[in-house]
Design an enzyme around this catalytic site. Structure first.
Site, PDB file in Angstrom:
ATOM      1  N   CYS A 153       0.863  -1.184   0.000  1.00 31.47           N
ATOM      2  CA  CYS A 153       0.000   0.000   0.000  1.00 31.47           C
ATOM      3  C   CYS A 153       0.895   1.228   0.000  1.00 31.47           C
ATOM      4  CB  CYS A 153      -0.901   0.016   1.230  1.00 31.47           C
ATOM      5  SG  CYS A 153      -2.261   1.203   1.081  1.00 31.47           S
TER       6      CYS A 153
ATOM      7  N   CYS B  31      -0.113   4.204   1.670  1.00 39.20           N
ATOM      8  CA  CYS B  31      -0.503   5.208   2.681  1.00 39.20           C
ATOM      9  C   CYS B  31       0.555   5.472   3.750  1.00 39.20           C
ATOM     10  CB  CYS B  31      -1.856   4.870   3.299  1.00 39.20           C
ATOM     11  SG  CYS B  31      -1.845   3.364   4.273  1.00 39.20           S
TER      12      CYS B  31
ATOM     13  N   CYS C 105      -4.023   6.177   0.149  1.00 37.37           N
ATOM     14  CA  CYS C 105      -3.475   4.913  -0.352  1.00 37.37           C
ATOM     15  C   CYS C 105      -3.091   4.973  -1.831  1.00 37.37           C
ATOM     16  CB  CYS C 105      -4.467   3.778  -0.107  1.00 37.37           C
ATOM     17  SG  CYS C 105      -4.916   3.609   1.632  1.00 37.37           S
TER      18      CYS C 105
ATOM     19  N   LYS D 159     -12.450  -4.988   2.535  1.00 39.58           N
ATOM     20  CA  LYS D 159     -11.879  -4.083   3.529  1.00 39.58           C
ATOM     21  C   LYS D 159     -12.819  -2.916   3.747  1.00 39.58           C
ATOM     22  CE  LYS D 159      -7.825  -1.300   4.528  1.00 39.58           C
ATOM     23  NZ  LYS D 159      -6.454  -0.975   4.162  1.00 39.58           N
TER      24      LYS D 159
ATOM     25  N   ARG E  25      -3.323   3.800  12.535  1.00 34.52           N
ATOM     26  CA  ARG E  25      -2.888   5.022  11.838  1.00 34.52           C
ATOM     27  C   ARG E  25      -1.946   5.840  12.705  1.00 34.52           C
ATOM     28  NH1 ARG E  25      -8.599   6.175   8.653  1.00 34.52           N
ATOM     29  NH2 ARG E  25      -8.517   4.212   7.496  1.00 34.52           N
TER      30      ARG E  25
ATOM     31  N   ARG F 210     -11.174   7.661   3.757  1.00 33.04           N
ATOM     32  CA  ARG F 210     -10.930   6.603   2.776  1.00 33.04           C
ATOM     33  C   ARG F 210     -12.235   6.012   2.241  1.00 33.04           C
ATOM     34  NH1 ARG F 210      -5.652   6.614   4.019  1.00 33.04           N
ATOM     35  NH2 ARG F 210      -4.805   5.575   5.865  1.00 33.04           N
TER      36      ARG F 210
ATOM     37  N   GLU G  10     -16.870  -7.854  -4.166  1.00 31.88           N
ATOM     38  CA  GLU G  10     -15.434  -7.524  -4.118  1.00 31.88           C
ATOM     39  C   GLU G  10     -14.598  -8.810  -4.105  1.00 31.88           C
ATOM     40  OE1 GLU G  10     -13.671  -4.747  -4.086  1.00 31.88           O
ATOM     41  OE2 GLU G  10     -15.124  -3.139  -3.742  1.00 31.88           O
TER      42      GLU G  10
ATOM     43  N   LYS H  20     -11.624  -7.701   6.599  1.00 30.42           N
ATOM     44  CA  LYS H  20     -10.997  -6.812   7.577  1.00 30.42           C
ATOM     45  C   LYS H  20     -11.912  -5.637   7.872  1.00 30.42           C
ATOM     46  CE  LYS H  20      -7.202  -3.628   7.729  1.00 30.42           C
ATOM     47  NZ  LYS H  20      -6.308  -2.871   6.936  1.00 30.42           N
TER      48      LYS H  20
ATOM     49  N   TYR I  87      -2.619  -8.882  16.400  1.00 32.38           N
ATOM     50  CA  TYR I  87      -1.522  -8.360  17.218  1.00 32.38           C
ATOM     51  C   TYR I  87      -1.316  -9.197  18.473  1.00 32.38           C
ATOM     52  CZ  TYR I  87      -2.067  -4.505  14.001  1.00 32.38           C
ATOM     53  OH  TYR I  87      -2.149  -3.766  12.857  1.00 32.38           O
TER      54      TYR I  87
HETATM   55  C1  PBG Z   1      -3.071   0.222   4.833  1.00 30.53           C
HETATM   56  C2  PBG Z   1      -3.576  -0.582   5.984  1.00 30.53           C
HETATM   57  C3  PBG Z   1      -4.361  -0.187   7.066  1.00 30.53           C
HETATM   58  C4  PBG Z   1      -4.454  -1.293   7.908  1.00 30.53           C
HETATM   59  C5  PBG Z   1      -3.754  -2.325   7.301  1.00 30.53           C
HETATM   60  N1  PBG Z   1      -3.226  -1.876   6.102  1.00 30.53           N
HETATM   61  C6  PBG Z   1      -4.919   1.119   7.450  1.00 30.53           C
HETATM   62  C7  PBG Z   1      -5.950   1.809   6.706  1.00 30.53           C
HETATM   63  O1  PBG Z   1      -6.525   1.313   5.723  1.00 30.53           O
HETATM   64  O2  PBG Z   1      -6.168   2.935   7.094  1.00 30.53           O
HETATM   65  C8  PBG Z   1      -5.153  -1.317   9.237  1.00 30.53           C
HETATM   66  C9  PBG Z   1      -4.719  -2.378  10.176  1.00 30.53           C
HETATM   67  C10 PBG Z   1      -5.108  -2.179  11.586  1.00 30.53           C
HETATM   68  O3  PBG Z   1      -5.915  -1.308  11.956  1.00 30.53           O
HETATM   69  O4  PBG Z   1      -4.579  -2.930  12.410  1.00 30.53           O
HETATM   70  N2  PBG Z   1      -3.970   0.615   3.891  1.00 30.53           N
END
Ligand code: PBG
Length: 323
Positions: A121, A123, A131, A196, A206, A218, A234, A249, A314
């Protein structure tokens, strides 16, 4: 009466419960995310305030931490990079000597058995925090594809075992697949963040990745949390573009979506228990309001039961002590 008591008969002892258990969490189900800092300071290890127990790590610190986890049985990791400098094009994402490219090389060198997944990504690398490329305040879908493909190929060159595009641009799985094939990485799988959602549960991430959008949100590229059928759409799109594993996610608020995919799509599924889900459980546990071990195992088992073959969490490192 026979039917009525059958369940209870099978719950009477631990031995019986073990025999009839349908879902068992395994080490190989778990992926631990890490945040890698590009820094000259070898000993840097910055705690992430909203994610107690998680850190931004310099490369040597990462190697140490992963080493300890591998000794406990950790099988896979996913990496997020925090570059020293950000720019509008997110050049740090695809720099041949970028922090992720370097981290992948070192990890594979030291731990050849460890599965190293990279998040693809822009971002974390863009100064505006979006992104993709921005023109007139909007994310430009198609010009972004080329940069994502370049990022994925650079991770493959560094030795990654799997790439995971998380940007949610349309057509990126196809673009990444084509670029990988052209570069000779025909056997490298893609785990797509297919479903997502535009979620407020990403808040702590973030902070951790310093990737908050500097303007807007986003919602033009991530999904509306109210939609499940769109998730299926999707997922089908990413499958047809060549994804090998599909991800949902966040995890806990979207278990119905995960199950829907499990019942309708013949690909392995992953689920990401995201930063906010981690922080919620941690915060309550630190107050003594929840039993951390039991709640974590219950939540991860629930995610697996709903259909996830792979769980990004995590808590993975910690769970290795419990299963
Ligand atoms: C990047 C990305 C994000 C997460 C994983 N890859 C953040 C977002 O889309 O803002 C979030 C993972 C998390 O909250 O643990 N695009």
């Amino acid at each position: 009466m026979g039917d009525f008591f059958r369940g209870r008969r099978l719950r009477r002892s631990k031995g019986l419960r073990d025999i009839v258990r349908e879902t068992v969490l395994l080490r190989e189900d778990l992926v631990q995310p890490y945040f890698v800092l590009e820094t000259e300071d070898k000993d840097l290890e910055i705690p992430i305030g909203s994610m107690p127990g998680q850190h931004q790590l310099s490369l040597p610190k990462l190697l140490k931490r992963v080493g300890a986890a591998v000794d406990k049985g950790l099988r896979s990791v996913i990496l997020f990079g925090i570059p020293e400098k950000k720019d509008p094009e997110g050049t740090g994402a695809y720099a041949p000597d970028g922090i992720i490219q370097e981290a992948v090389g070192e990890l594979k060198n030291r731990f050849p058995e460890l599965m190293v997944i990279t998040d693809v990504c822009l971002c974390e690398y863009t100064s505006h925090g979006h992104c993709g490329l921005i023109r007139e305040q909007y994310v430009q879908n198609d010009p972004t594809l080329e940069l994502l493909a370049r990022t994925a190929v650079s991770h493959a060159r560094a030795g990654a075992d799997m790439v995971a595009p998380s940007d949610m641009m349309d057509g990126r799985v196809k673009a990444v697949r084509r670029a990988l094939d052209e570069a000779g990485h025909v056997a490298l799988p893609i785990m797509s963040y297919a479903v997502k959602y535009a979620s407020s549960f990403y808040g702590p991430f973030r902070e951790a990745a310093q990737s908050s959008p500097q303007f807007g949100d986003r919602k033009s590229y991530q999904m509306d949390s109210a939609n499940s059928l769109e998730g299926l759409r999707e997922a089908r799109a990413d499958k047809s573009e060549g994804a090998d594993i599909l991800m949902v996610k966040p995890a806990m608020p979207y278990l119905d979506v995960l199950r829907r995919l499990k019942d309708n799509i013949d690909l392995p599924l992953a689920a990401y228990q995201v930063s906010g889900e981690y922080s919620m459980i941690k915060a309550a546990a630190m107050q003594g309001w929840l039993d951390e071990k039991q709640v974590v195992l219950e939540s991860l088992t629930g995610i697996k039961r709903a259909g996830a073959g792979l769980i990004l969490s995590y808590f993975s490192e910690q769970v290795l002590d419990w299963i």
